[in-house]
Design a protein around this motif. Structure first.
Motif, PDB file in Angstrom:
ATOM      1  N   LEU A   5     -15.187 -12.398  33.010  1.00  0.00           N
ATOM      2  CA  LEU A   5     -14.512 -13.069  33.828  1.00  0.00           C
ATOM      3  C   LEU A   5     -13.067 -13.304  33.453  1.00  0.00           C
ATOM      4  O   LEU A   5     -12.185 -13.104  34.166  1.00  0.00           O
ATOM      5  N   VAL A   6     -13.119 -13.718  32.186  1.00  0.00           N
ATOM      6  CA  VAL A   6     -11.703 -13.907  31.481  1.00  0.00           C
ATOM      7  C   VAL A   6     -11.055 -12.521  31.286  1.00  0.00           C
ATOM      8  O   VAL A   6      -9.854 -12.511  31.489  1.00  0.00           O
ATOM      9  N   GLN A   7     -11.715 -11.656  31.030  1.00  0.00           N
ATOM     10  CA  GLN A   7     -10.999 -10.188  30.654  1.00  0.00           C
ATOM     11  C   GLN A   7     -10.559  -9.513  31.993  1.00  0.00           C
ATOM     12  O   GLN A   7      -9.257  -9.145  32.127  1.00  0.00           O
ATOM     13  N   PHE A   8     -11.263  -9.922  33.141  1.00  0.00           N
ATOM     14  CA  PHE A   8     -11.020  -9.125  34.515  1.00  0.00           C
ATOM     15  C   PHE A   8     -10.218 -10.248  35.185  1.00  0.00           C
ATOM     16  O   PHE A   8     -10.163  -9.929  36.631  1.00  0.00           O
ATOM     17  N   LYS A   9      -9.903 -11.365  34.980  1.00  0.00           N
ATOM     18  CA  LYS A   9      -9.377 -12.461  35.669  1.00  0.00           C
ATOM     19  C   LYS A   9      -8.182 -11.849  36.399  1.00  0.00           C
ATOM     20  O   LYS A   9      -8.094 -12.288  37.630  1.00  0.00           O
ATOM     21  N   PRO A  10      -7.073 -11.470  35.811  1.00  0.00           N
ATOM     22  CA  PRO A  10      -5.902 -10.785  36.702  1.00  0.00           C
ATOM     23  C   PRO A  10      -6.536  -9.934  37.802  1.00  0.00           C
ATOM     24  O   PRO A  10      -5.887  -9.992  39.030  1.00  0.00           O
ATOM     25  N   PHE A  11      -7.269  -9.016  37.802  1.00  0.00           N
ATOM     26  CA  PHE A  11      -7.780  -8.332  38.550  1.00  0.00           C
ATOM     27  C   PHE A  11      -8.598  -8.876  39.730  1.00  0.00           C
ATOM     28  O   PHE A  11      -8.396  -8.867  40.881  1.00  0.00           O
TER      29      PHE A  11
END
Length: 178
Positions: A5-11
């Motif tokens: 969730l943190v890694q793909f937050k911008p997406f």
């Protein structure tokens, strides 16, 4: 799971914002369309038809655009010959909704975002009016090319403009431009 969730937050924020804006704007437009009777032409399509007629009149074209007697569209007559009809889908609102949703999903500063959205809407609208006018003239002279002109060339032009505006937005003005 939290790591992803943190890694793909911008997406995820982009996707969430895009779909939220798209669904809300589409529902608002649908509510607007529902205020018209089934055989009635909506106001935006009427304005588009009037603007096409005004544009072509500037070039001294023999153009007449009128409400269909039997259906919910506008009949376009060029040089006293029925050429095309302008239906609700020809008013570019769905293209504008797509454009606005994308810009909002990659939003930048409020004022810059608002100015870009309004400018983009005007540009898309003007290109759409010109597209319909050119389509009427080209179909008068080249009726056999109707499928290519309406189904390929002109969608490529209008969606090409939207794509170009998106590229400009993302690279120059969005919060991701740096």
């Amino acid at each position: 799971m939290k790591k992803y969730l943190v890694q793909f937050k911008p997406f995820l924020i982009f996707i969430g914002t895009f779909f939220t804006a798209y669904i809300v704007l589409t529902l608002l437009y649908k509510l607007y369309l529902n205020t018209f009777e089934p055989n009635e032409v909506d106001g935006i399509t009427h304005i588009v038809g009037r603007n096409v007629e005004q544009l072509m009149s500037m070039f001294n074209c023999d153009i007449k655009i009128q409400k269909s007697i039997t259906d919910s569209w506008l009949d376009v007559w060029y040089n006293k010959k029925y050429i095309i009809r302008i239906v609700e889908g020809c008013n570019a609102v769905s293209v504008i909704i797509l454009f606005v949703s994308f810009v909002l999903a990659f939003s930048g500063k409020f004022k810059t975002t608002l100015i870009f959205i309004l400018s983009g809407i005007l540009l898309i609208y003007a290109l759409n009016v010109a597209r319909i006018a050119m389509l009427a003239v080209l179909l008068f002279y080249f009726p056999e090319k109707g499928h290519f002109l309406h189904g390929t060339l002109f969608p490529l032009v209008i969606y090409g403009l939207v794509f170009l505006l998106w590229v400009i937005w993302v690279n120059k003005f969005s919060k991701y431009a740096k």
